[in-house]
Design an enzyme around this catalytic site. Structure first.
Site, mmCIF file in Angstrom:
data_model
loop_
_atom_site.group_PDB
_atom_site.id
_atom_site.type_symbol
_atom_site.label_atom_id
_atom_site.label_comp_id
_atom_site.label_asym_id
_atom_site.label_seq_id
_atom_site.Cartn_x
_atom_site.Cartn_y
_atom_site.Cartn_z
ATOM 1 N N LYS A 90 -2.134 -1.503 -3.660
ATOM 2 C CA LYS A 90 -2.995 -0.313 -3.629
ATOM 3 C C LYS A 90 -2.110 0.923 -3.747
ATOM 4 O O LYS A 90 -1.145 1.057 -2.985
ATOM 5 C CB LYS A 90 -3.792 -0.279 -2.315
ATOM 6 N N LYS A 107 0.865 -1.186 0.000
ATOM 7 C CA LYS A 107 0.000 0.000 0.000
ATOM 8 C C LYS A 107 0.901 1.236 0.000
ATOM 9 O O LYS A 107 1.666 1.464 0.937
ATOM 10 C CB LYS A 107 -0.909 0.003 1.222
#
Length: 330
Positions: A254, A201
């Site tokens: 992400k 992420k």
């Protein structure tokens, strides 16, 4: 063999031929729909920067989930906006918290759709950071206390499991959180519940609309000290390797669109299910351009989702899930 014996256009000349030789197949089975839930009743509050998405009270949310289930969406992921925030984000792990109430209500009405829950503190803390803040004894500046945060995340995960969550999805990016959560779930009798780890992420500029939707913008500083540097790729392999070692069942990248190379790297290096989050900024950019008539939203959205699948994602979290499910049936 070369031209003129080899003519690649022979396999492009009509739709049926193109279907026969198509390499990547996007399906409703690949999609997870993110949803935002808030306290109250009868509330369906538009999110201005994310057209077509809403903050919903539990009663409205439940009806939305039933509709998603009816069109074949396999799962949703929940983000909560609590009534009260505090320094410890206590609503995140309260049995009476907004997510816990939502899970209970959904499970009564929509039994065949998977309920994933985001496990993080940013939506619940008064300061908007993803964990417990402490003052550095030397500088006086505030920083995340990684190990104290692990305790809170474990409590949150167990609380979600107790409420009926099917998959736990930690998004905080604290070191060691997957192992801590796995141990807590196993200890409480939830050995069967998978963990979808937000493993790679990145600290990204694409999260702006989400922070409006989840009301989770940090009051001070940013999240660069715990989310990944967007310049790094090898580090993603290290993050994923550690999460798998600690017990992750699915790993995630992400954002998705600006990190297709990371998705491909993970697919080539790990024999694990790969999820990718097609985040709010990626969604809103297309929406804004489509509203101005500059692009065809359906065509571009499906092209983006196909690219994420082609890069190697097995699961795609996307705000287009509902629309894409209908488009794919057309």
């Amino acid at each position: 063999m070369s031209f003129p014996k080899q003519r690649l256009r022979r396999l492009r000349q009509n739709e049926n031929i193109r279907r026969l030789v198509r390499e990547t197949h996007l399906s409703v089975d690949d999609l997870i729909m993110p949803l935002f839930v808030r306290p109250g009743k009868g509330i369906k509050q538009p999110i201005p920067s994310m057209p077509g998405n809403y903050q919903m009270s539990v009663d409205i949310l439940t009806e939305e989930v039933k509709e998603l289930e009816a069109i074949g969406i396999p799962g949703i992921i929940l983000f909560g906006i609590p009534e009260v925030k505090d320094e410890l984000g206590s609503d995140a792990y309260s049995d009476a918290g907004i997510i816990q109430k939502a899970i209970t209500a959904i499970k009564k009405e929509a039994r065949d759709i998977l309920v994933l829950t985001d496990v993080c503190m940013c939506e619940y803390t008064s300061h908007g950071h993803c964990g417990f803040l402490k003052a550095d004894e030397h500088t006086g500046h505030f920083e995340i206390d990684n190990d104290k945060t692990l305790e809170l995340l474990a409590k949150e995960a167990v609380s979600h499991a107790n409420a009926g969550a099917d998959i736990i999805a930690p998004s905080d990016m604290m070191d060691g959180r997957i192992g801590t959560i796995r141990e807590a779930l196993d200890r409480e009798g939830f050995r069967q519940i998978p963990i979808m780890a937000y493993s790679a992420k990145y600290a990204s500029g694409f999260y702006g609309p989400f922070r409006e939707a989840a009301e989770s913008t940090p009051e001070m500083g940013d999240r660069s000290s715990y989310q990944m540097d967007s310049h790094n790729a090898v580090e993603a392999l290290r993050e994923v390797s550690l999460d798998i070692e600690e017990g992750a069942d699915i790993v995630m990248v992400k954002p998705a669109l600006a990190y297709l190379d990371i998705i491909r790297n993970l697919k080539e290096n790990f024999n694990y299910p790969i999820a990718a989050y097609n985040v709010s900024g990626e969604f809103s950019i297309v929406k804004a351009a489509a509203e101005k008539g500059w692009i065809d939203e359906k065509r571009v959205a499906l092209e983006i989702l196909t690219a994420i699948k082609r890069a190697g994602a097995d699961i795609i979290l996307t705000y287009w899930a509902k629309d894409a499910a209908r488009w794919l049936k057309e």
